[in-house]
Design an enzyme around this catalytic site. Structure first.
Site: not given
Ligand SMILES: [Zn+2]
Length: 330
Positions: A220, A241, A246, A248, A255, A301, A304
Site C-alpha cells: 500500500q 488508501a 486500507s 486490505h 473483494d 463498492e 468489497h
Molecule cells: Zn477491496
C-alpha cells in the site's frame, strides 16, 4: 406531661414525628460523612437522582444541589458534565446517551442536532475532514477493528494468523483476478469465507471467489507513494488508501466476484440480493454501501466485503448500520 409537650412540639415543627429517612442506612452514612444529610432529607427535590449517585459510587459532595435539582437516569458522565460547567439541559441531555465519550465534549458542543445525533456524528468523525486526526488500532483480536481515513493500522503491521484462501479467482478466467500469487486472509475470516462460499453455492447456485484479500502495508505504501507525485495529494487520497488505512492491510477484507462475471457487474446480477441478505450469517458486511458514503468517506463498492464476526454483522444488518455507525454506539 412530658409526652404532651413533645406532641405539641412536633405539631409546630412538622415532619419530626418519627419520620422515616428517605435514604438507606448506607446512603445516610455517606451523606452524614459529607455533612449534607440534613439537606438531603429536607431540601432535595430529586431524591432518586441523589440515591442513584450514592448507590453507584458517583456522589460528589460539591454537586449535591445539582443532583437534587435534576432528574437523571444515569450516573455516568454526570460529574464530568458538571465539571464542564454545562447547563442543566446539556447535563441531562448528554448523560442519557450511553455512548457519550468524555474526550469528545468540545466537539459535541459544537455539533448540531439532538444530543444523540451530536454524539453519533462526532463519534464517527463526521465533524472532521478525512485525515484530520489519526488513531491507531491496538486490539487486533477485535474483529470489528476500524480501519478508515481516521483509524490506521500501525506502521508495518502484518497479521500473524493468516492462511490461504480456499476459494480464489483464476487468472485468465475471472475478470480482474489480480497477479498476486498468494491470496490470504486471517484464519477466522477465511474459515467464515469458506462457509459463506459453500452456502452460496448450495442455496443460490453461485460460485463466489476472492479476487483480492490481504495486501501488505508495504504494498500500500509503494502504491500510494507511486501515485503521489503523479496525481498530487488530493487525487491520490481520492483513489488510494494511505498505508495502514486500507482495509486490505487488516487481512479481514475480501473483494469478491462470482460466476466469472466482472466484479463491478455483480450488483446487477439476480443473485446479488442474496449476498446482501445472507452474508451477515457468516460474519460479513458490505463495507462501503451506497447510502453510507458520507459516513465511510468511501465511494460505493459492491464487491468489497469485510469480516466482522456473526454477532456484529447481524446487528449491523438488522439496523442497517455501517461499521462506523455500529462502533459509534459502543
Ligand atoms: Zn477491496
Amino acid at each position: 406531661m412530658k409526652k404532651l409537650f413533645f406532641l405539641i412540639f412536633c405539631l409546630i415543627i412538622s415532619g419530626c414525628q418519627s419520620r422515616q429517612s428517605l435514604y438507606t442506612e448506607k446512603q445516610q452514612e455517606i451523606l452524614r460523612d459529607a455533612d449534607v444529610l440534613d439537606y438531603a432529607e429536607n431540601s432535595c427535590e430529586q431524591v432518586t437522582t441523589l440515591q442513584m449517585m450514592l448507590d453507584e459510587g458517583a456522589f460528589e459532595k460539591e454537586y449535591i444541589e445539582d443532583y437534587c435539582r435534576m432528574e437523571l437516569t444515569s450516573s455516568k458522565h454526570v460529574n464530568f458534565l458538571l465539571d464542564q460547567g454545562l447547563n442543566d439541559e446539556d447535563v441531562i441531555g448528554f448523560s442519557t446517551i450511553p455512548y457519550f465519550r468524555d474526550e469528545n465534549i468540545t466537539r459535541y458542543l459544537e455539533a448540531d442536532g439532538s444530543y444523540e445525533e451530536r454524539v453519533l456524528k462526532v463519534n464517527m468523525n463526521m465533524d472532521l475532514e478525512p485525515f484530520e486526526t489519526t488513531s491507531y488500532v491496538s486490539d487486533f483480536s477485535d474483529m470489528t477493528l476500524l480501519v478508515n481515513k481516521f483509524n490506521a493500522l500501525p506502521e508495518g503491521y502484518v497479521p500473524d494468523d493468516m492462511v490461504d484462501v480456499k476459494y480464489v479467482c483464476v487468472q485468465g478466467v475471472d475478470y480482474s483476478c489480480t497477479t498476486m500469487d498468494q491470496v490470504v486472509l486471517r484464519q477466522e475470516a477465511e474459515e467464515a469465507f469458506e462457509r459463506f462460499v459453500e452456502s452460496a453455492l448450495e442455496e443460490k447456485g453461485i460460485s463466489i471467489v476472492a479476487i483480492a484479500a490481504y495486501r501488505s502495508y508495504q504494498y500500500q505504501k509503494d502504491l500510494y507513494n507511486y501515485y503521489l507525485p503523479i496525481y498530487g495529494q488530493e487525487r491520490t487520497d481520492q483513489y488510494y488508501a494511505r498505508p495502514g488505512q486500507s482495509e486490505h492491510n487488516s487481512g479481514l477484507a475480501v473483494d469478491i466476484t462470482f460466476d466469472h462475471i466482472r466484479y463491478t457487474d455483480i450488483e446487477s446480477h439476480e443473485a446479488y440480493p442474496w449476498i446482501l441478505e445472507n452474508m451477515h450469517r457468516f460474519g460479513f458486511i458490505l463495507r462501503y454501501p451506497e447510502d453510507k458514503q458520507k459516513i465511510t468517506r468511501y465511494g460505493y463498492e459492491s464487491w468489497h466485503l469485510r469480516y466482522v464476526g456473526v454477532e456484529a454483522a447481524t446487528t449491523m444488518y438488522e439496523n442497517n448500520w455501517c461499521l462506523e455507525e455500529y462502533l459509534a454506539r459502543k
